[in-house]
Design a protein around this motif. Structure first.
Motif, PDB file in Angstrom:
ATOM      1  N   ASN A   1       0.626  -1.175   0.078  1.00 34.95           N
ATOM      2  CA  ASN A   1       0.076   0.255   0.131  1.00 34.95           C
ATOM      3  C   ASN A   1       0.898   1.303   0.231  1.00 34.95           C
ATOM      4  N   ALA A   2       1.905   0.797  -0.787  1.00 36.93           N
ATOM      5  CA  ALA A   2       2.776   2.359  -0.310  1.00 36.93           C
ATOM      6  C   ALA A   2       3.057   2.881   0.461  1.00 36.93           C
ATOM      7  N   LYS A   3       2.834   2.055   2.377  1.00 37.06           N
ATOM      8  CA  LYS A   3       3.371   2.607   3.875  1.00 37.06           C
ATOM      9  C   LYS A   3       4.959   1.871   4.002  1.00 37.06           C
ATOM     10  N   ILE A   4       5.365   2.829   4.799  1.00 40.04           N
ATOM     11  CA  ILE A   4       5.975   2.819   4.917  1.00 40.04           C
ATOM     12  C   ILE A   4       6.089   1.499   6.605  1.00 40.04           C
ATOM     13  N   LYS A   5       7.017   0.843   5.828  1.00 39.34           N
ATOM     14  CA  LYS A   5       7.283  -0.985   6.802  1.00 39.34           C
ATOM     15  C   LYS A   5       7.726  -0.542   8.336  1.00 39.34           C
ATOM     16  N   THR A   6       7.263  -1.015   9.643  1.00 39.83           N
ATOM     17  CA  THR A   6       7.780  -0.605  10.726  1.00 39.83           C
ATOM     18  C   THR A   6       8.941  -1.590  10.973  1.00 39.83           C
ATOM     19  N   GLU A   7       9.933  -1.358  12.301  1.00 39.95           N
ATOM     20  CA  GLU A   7      10.997  -2.075  12.584  1.00 39.95           C
ATOM     21  C   GLU A   7      10.050  -3.256  12.785  1.00 39.95           C
ATOM     22  N   ASP A   8       9.618  -3.349  13.041  1.00 42.66           N
ATOM     23  CA  ASP A   8       9.364  -5.098  12.981  1.00 42.66           C
ATOM     24  C   ASP A   8       9.193  -5.681  12.138  1.00 42.66           C
ATOM     25  N   GLN A   9       8.340  -5.365  10.838  1.00 41.33           N
ATOM     26  CA  GLN A   9       7.736  -6.005   9.837  1.00 41.33           C
ATOM     27  C   GLN A   9       9.176  -5.644   8.827  1.00 41.33           C
ATOM     28  N   LEU A  10       9.998  -6.135   9.786  1.00 36.90           N
ATOM     29  CA  LEU A  10      11.059  -5.996   8.796  1.00 36.90           C
ATOM     30  C   LEU A  10      12.213  -7.851   8.475  1.00 36.90           C
ATOM     31  N   THR A  11      12.218  -8.065   7.515  1.00 38.54           N
ATOM     32  CA  THR A  11      12.867  -9.814   7.973  1.00 38.54           C
ATOM     33  C   THR A  11      14.450  -9.256   8.569  1.00 38.54           C
ATOM     34  N   ALA A  12      15.092  -9.959   8.557  1.00 36.85           N
ATOM     35  CA  ALA A  12      16.968 -10.135   9.421  1.00 36.85           C
ATOM     36  C   ALA A  12      17.293  -9.739   7.822  1.00 36.85           C
ATOM     37  N   ASP A  13      17.319 -10.075   6.696  1.00 36.81           N
ATOM     38  CA  ASP A  13      18.206  -9.799   5.646  1.00 36.81           C
ATOM     39  C   ASP A  13      17.774  -7.873   5.167  1.00 36.81           C
ATOM     40  N   GLU A  14      16.182  -7.595   5.104  1.00 37.90           N
ATOM     41  CA  GLU A  14      15.830  -6.144   5.546  1.00 37.90           C
ATOM     42  C   GLU A  14      17.090  -4.931   5.562  1.00 37.90           C
ATOM     43  N   LYS A  15      16.907  -5.904   7.798  1.00 38.61           N
ATOM     44  CA  LYS A  15      17.631  -4.720   8.146  1.00 38.61           C
ATOM     45  C   LYS A  15      19.506  -4.702   8.274  1.00 38.61           C
ATOM     46  N   ALA A  16      19.545  -5.869   7.923  1.00 36.13           N
ATOM     47  CA  ALA A  16      21.272  -5.997   8.202  1.00 36.13           C
ATOM     48  C   ALA A  16      21.384  -4.652   6.247  1.00 36.13           C
ATOM     49  N   VAL A  17      21.003  -5.061   5.217  1.00 32.51           N
ATOM     50  CA  VAL A  17      21.235  -4.466   4.215  1.00 32.51           C
ATOM     51  C   VAL A  17      20.426  -2.751   4.563  1.00 32.51           C
ATOM     52  N   LYS A  18      19.867  -2.323   5.198  1.00 30.06           N
ATOM     53  CA  LYS A  18      19.778  -1.128   5.725  1.00 30.06           C
ATOM     54  C   LYS A  18      20.480  -0.889   7.095  1.00 30.06           C
ATOM     55  N   ALA A  19      21.147  -1.646   8.032  1.00 35.24           N
ATOM     56  CA  ALA A  19      22.435  -0.809   8.442  1.00 35.24           C
ATOM     57  C   ALA A  19      23.661  -0.671   7.707  1.00 35.24           C
ATOM     58  N   GLU A  20      23.801  -1.564   6.645  1.00 38.94           N
ATOM     59  CA  GLU A  20      24.574  -1.168   5.868  1.00 38.94           C
ATOM     60  C   GLU A  20      24.924  -0.203   5.073  1.00 38.94           C
ATOM     61  N   ILE A  21      24.110   0.156   4.876  1.00 38.67           N
ATOM     62  CA  ILE A  21      23.225   1.574   3.971  1.00 38.67           C
ATOM     63  C   ILE A  21      23.630   3.149   4.753  1.00 38.67           C
ATOM     64  N   GLU A  22      22.959   2.787   5.807  1.00 34.81           N
ATOM     65  CA  GLU A  22      22.987   3.751   6.843  1.00 34.81           C
ATOM     66  C   GLU A  22      24.032   3.740   8.081  1.00 34.81           C
ATOM     67  N   THR A  23      24.906   3.178   7.905  1.00 41.87           N
ATOM     68  CA  THR A  23      26.298   3.445   8.889  1.00 41.87           C
ATOM     69  C   THR A  23      27.235   4.564   8.588  1.00 41.87           C
ATOM     70  N   PRO A  24      26.940   5.077  10.046  1.00 46.96           N
ATOM     71  CA  PRO A  24      26.911   6.930   9.901  1.00 46.96           C
ATOM     72  C   PRO A  24      28.602   6.956   9.224  1.00 46.96           C
ATOM     73  N   THR A  25      28.380   8.159   8.820  1.00 45.19           N
ATOM     74  CA  THR A  25      29.813   8.800   7.534  1.00 45.19           C
ATOM     75  C   THR A  25      29.603  10.297   7.898  1.00 45.19           C
ATOM     76  N   ALA A  26      31.071  10.337   8.438  1.00 46.03           N
ATOM     77  CA  ALA A  26      31.027  12.077   9.087  1.00 46.03           C
ATOM     78  C   ALA A  26      31.151  12.447   7.844  1.00 46.03           C
ATOM     79  N   ALA A  27      30.780  14.428   8.207  1.00 43.89           N
ATOM     80  CA  ALA A  27      30.697  14.799   7.454  1.00 43.89           C
ATOM     81  C   ALA A  27      30.964  16.000   6.933  1.00 43.89           C
ATOM     82  N   GLY A  28      30.000  15.332   5.397  1.00 47.80           N
ATOM     83  CA  GLY A  28      31.594  15.948   4.457  1.00 47.80           C
ATOM     84  C   GLY A  28      32.637  15.021   3.896  1.00 47.80           C
ATOM     85  N   SER A  29      32.327  13.358   4.447  1.00 44.78           N
ATOM     86  CA  SER A  29      32.643  12.938   3.410  1.00 44.78           C
ATOM     87  C   SER A  29      31.763  11.445   2.900  1.00 44.78           C
ATOM     88  N   LEU A  30      32.216  11.203   1.469  1.00 47.19           N
ATOM     89  CA  LEU A  30      31.956  10.481   0.105  1.00 47.19           C
ATOM     90  C   LEU A  30      30.993   9.535   1.544  1.00 47.19           C
TER      91      LEU A  30
END
Length: 754
Positions: free
Chosen positions: A689-718
């Motif tokens: 329905n084009a709604k954002i899934k809540t944390e408890d609706q995510l699979t383990a694989d989705e959580k793993a990818v989300k964590a990898e992509i959202e790993t903080p980067t220093a401001a100004g760094s690529l």
């Protein structure tokens, strides 16, 4: 007999005001808004702000107030020597006495020690520059991925302006984000260091950290531009020593030629794939390898006189053109009468529309071309044009590229594409006019000759007129109906016929300075704007922006983003659609917040009314929807950034927060760009329905990818996935999810790109 409007116009094509002289009336018109009929009556004087300013302001930098030369530096007070000491006073006593009588200072107060000293001291002339002022394009040493280049404006022996290039394998400058990340912020650093430098000073400019190869290539290109500008070139030097590349206009072959100062010493040949990339020797078929070896040997021996064996004529012909291109790039004395770069022009207009050609020129040859068929509203019809015209586009493009230019002595029965004779002829004319815009030494005329069209930016009126010797005649006015189509002359009401006749007479007599018709002020202003648009379309000066429709976005957040589809012509907003899209990037329409729904038509009206980049930036936010108003205005500004022919600030990405979606709309990503570098990413998974899934609706694989992509980067760094992102993972599940997420990341980066 109808009068001719004599145009002595210095037309700045996009955002600047247009100044013209109406010969028949003797009335000089200045600060005419070439943009919008509405804004013409409100603030024409503010149009003088230069269009290239990256932070436009109409109030803080009005050109007329910043340089009041007549009031601040009156010539009579700053150079009194002309009135008090005539030139003959330095030779005889008699002339000195005469001077005393004509001044207010008594003769005794003007001593021989002071006055003669001022008049007899010879003026020191600046050393004459050894360079010819002008624009020069040169390239560095080549390699298979392309080369560096520089478009340098030299004035008084110094760099007055410079555009740094990093080309594709087809030797056309490409978007910064498509180059390696070390280059992204190097352009502006190097440009700032080079501006104002002499040839010797430019050679000593430091390289940019992280972009060593390209820095050296840019410096070499600039040095070669200076060498090409020399009034007297070394007699014993024909070529820039080094390896140079060339590509044939059809994109079949890439040829590398090594030259010393007087001759070629080595040749390498590569076929190009469908994407325009060189096919390396290891990836060639045995047949390709054999053919390119034969071509290289023949080119080394005979250069442009190389001839292939029977059955190989077409390949040799293309390779010879590529060799010729490389040789022109290598020559110290480049005899091309054109300035390399992008140019756009129109063909022959009629009430059904007109053709347009966007081209790239290199070494006087056509190396890329895109052809368009515009409707009567002067907006590209795309696939909705006549079927035969749509079919003719590709073969006409191929014919022009094979010719390497427009077709001289064009004949309909020989050169036209069957079924599209009129468009074929008009496309060829548009390419010819684009070449004329590129001339190093332009002719005296300001305008092309022929029939041209103009439409006001709210598509209320079409004006056609003939131009010859910078004079306008045979003006015709057409009105658009509410359906967006022209009203046939026999369908006009009596009142409309009267207005059309009055507008036609007014434009014929006074052009854009016509007197508004009482009671029809809006249509009168539309007529003036359409006439000004016509002049821009007929002008021989290239504008600052590429015509076209651009889809751009403002800042995103976790509920969606704001989108603008902006159509520009001559730097003017001539079409605009604004949207509030959800996290699935689909227009929310009436389901968006009520304040936003109310604001969109108001902003659309005001931005079209504003017309120009500068004036659009001044449009007020709609009360109750300030955040969305500013985001939609930012989207319009981003369209201008994408449309710039020569970028005012050349870099990879636009600062802000940009959203992206994958193909099946299951992943929504937000990328934050700071200092023109992507440094932060957020991932959201969507349900059916084009709604954002809540944390408890995510699979383990989705959580793993989300964590990898959202790993903080220093401001100004690529961000680690901000440059050429690719799927990752050790398990099939993670790989599959990461592929979906990376798809959305790429979409967001594309939306953020300049």
């Amino acid at each position: 007999m109808k009068k001719l409007i004599s145009l002595t116009v210095s037309a700045t094509l996009v955002l600047s005001s247009l100044s013209l002289m109406v010969g028949t009336s003797g009335f000089k018109l200045t600060s005419i808004d070439v943009v919008s009929a509405a804004s013409e009556s409100e603030t024409p004087a503010k149009e003088s702000t230069p269009s290239k300013t990256t932070t436009p302001s109409k109030t803080t930098t009005p050109s007329k107030t910043t340089t009041p030369s007549k009031s601040t530096t009156p010539s009579k007070t700053t150079t009194p020597s002309k009135s008090t000491t005539p030139s003959k006073s330095t030779t005889t006593k008699t002339t000195t006495k005469t001077t005393t009588k004509t001044t207010t200072t008594p003769a005794k107060s003007t001593t021989k020690q002071t006055t003669p000293a001022k008049t007899t001291t010879p003026s020191v002339k600046p050393a004459e520059s050894k360079y010819v002022d002008g624009v020069y394009v040169a390239y560095g040493n080549a390699y298979s991925k392309g080369t560096e280049g520089a478009k340098v404006t030299i004035k008084d022996g110094k760099i007055a302006a410079v555009e740094l290039l990093r080309t594709s394998p087809k030797l056309i400058d490409r978007d910064v984000r498509n180059n390696y990340s070390g280059l992204w912020n190097a352009y502006e650093t190097m440009k700032a260091d080079l501006l104002g430098k002499t040839q010797e000073q430019a050679a000593k400019v430091d390289i940019v950290s992280g972009a060593t190869r390209s820095s050296e290539g840019w410096k070499l290109s600039v040095d070669r531009a200076f060498q090409r500008a020399l009034k007297e070139k070394p007699k014993d030097v024909t070529y820039f020593a080094g390896e140079h590349m060339g590509v044939d206009p059809e994109g079949k072959y890439m040829v590398f030629v090594t030259f010393d100062a007087t001759k070629r010493t080595a040749v390498k040949v590569y076929p190009l794939d469908a994407s325009g990339n060189a096919i390396e020797e290891a990836n060639m078929t045995s047949e390709q390898a054999k053919l390119v070896k034969a071509i290289a040997a023949e080119l080394l021996a005979k250069g442009t006189s190389a001839v292939g064996a029977k059955g190989q004529e077409a390949d040799f012909k293309a390779a010879v053109k590529a060799y010729w291109d490389a040789e022109q790039n290598a020559k110290v004395k480049n005899d091309s009468k054109y300035i390399d770069g992008f140019y756009s022009a129109y063909g022959s207009a009629r009430d059904k529309g007109v053709e347009r050609a966007d081209i790239y020129i290199r070494n006087g040859k056509l190396v890329d071309v895109k052809l368009y068929r515009l409707g009567s509203n002067l907006i590209d019809r795309g696939d909705t044009a006549y079927a035969e015209v749509v079919k003719a586009n590709a073969p006409m493009t191929a014919k022009l590229l094979a010719n390497g230019s427009y077709i001289e002595n064009y004949k309909d029965d020989v050169d036209a594409i069957a079924g599209a004779t009129e468009s074929s002829h008009s496309w060829n004319l548009a390419v010819e006019r684009a070449f004329e815009k590129a001339l190093k030494v332009p002719g005296k005329a300001k305008y092309f000759e022929g029939t041209f069209a103009g439409v006001d930016n709210q598509s209320r009126m079409l004006v056609l007129a003939d131009i010859k010797a910078d004079q306008v005649s045979n003006v015709k006015v057409f009105l658009f109906g509410e359906d967006g189509k022209l009203i046939a002359s026999d369908k006009l009401t009596d009142e409309q016929q009267t207005v059309v006749a009055q507008l036609t007479e007014g434009l014929t007599q006074k052009g854009a300075n016509m007197t508004p018709i009482v009671g029809e002020e809006n249509l009168s202003l539309a007529a003036r704007a359409a006439f000004a648009d016509l002049l821009n379309n007929a002008s021989k000066t290239q504008g600052n922006y590429k015509d076209g429709t651009y889809t751009t976005y403002g800042d995103a957040y976790d509920k969606g983003t704001n989108r603008a589809d902006v159509t520009l012509r001559n730097g003017v907003i001539v079409g605009l659609k604004l949207y509030r899209v959800g996290v699935n990037m689909v227009d929310r329409g009436a389901s968006a917040y009520a304040e936003v729904v109310r604001a969109i038509p108001i902003l659309t009206r005001d931005l079209l009314y504003a017309g120009t980049r500068e004036q659009a930036a001044q449009v007020d936010a709609v009360t109750g929807a300030t955040s969305s108003s500013n985001a939609l205005k930012a989207a319009v500004e981003n369209a201008y950034k994408k449309a710039e022919i020569s970028e005012t600030y050349k870099t990879a990405y636009i600062n802000g927060i940009f959203a992206g979606i994958n193909k099946d709309k299951s992943v929504y990503v937000m990328v934050t760009v700071q200092n023109n570098i992507p440094f932060k990413m957020e991932v959201f998974y969507l349900d059916e329905n084009a709604k954002i899934k809540t944390e408890d609706q995510l699979t383990a694989d989705e959580k793993a990818v989300k964590a990898e992509i959202e790993t903080p980067t220093a401001a100004g760094s690529l961000h680690k996935y901000g440059y050429r992102p690719a799927a990752f993972g050790e398990t099939e599940g993670v790989k599959a999810v990461s592929a979906q997420v990376i798809e959305a990341v790429k979409d967001a980066l594309e939306n953020a790109g300049r």
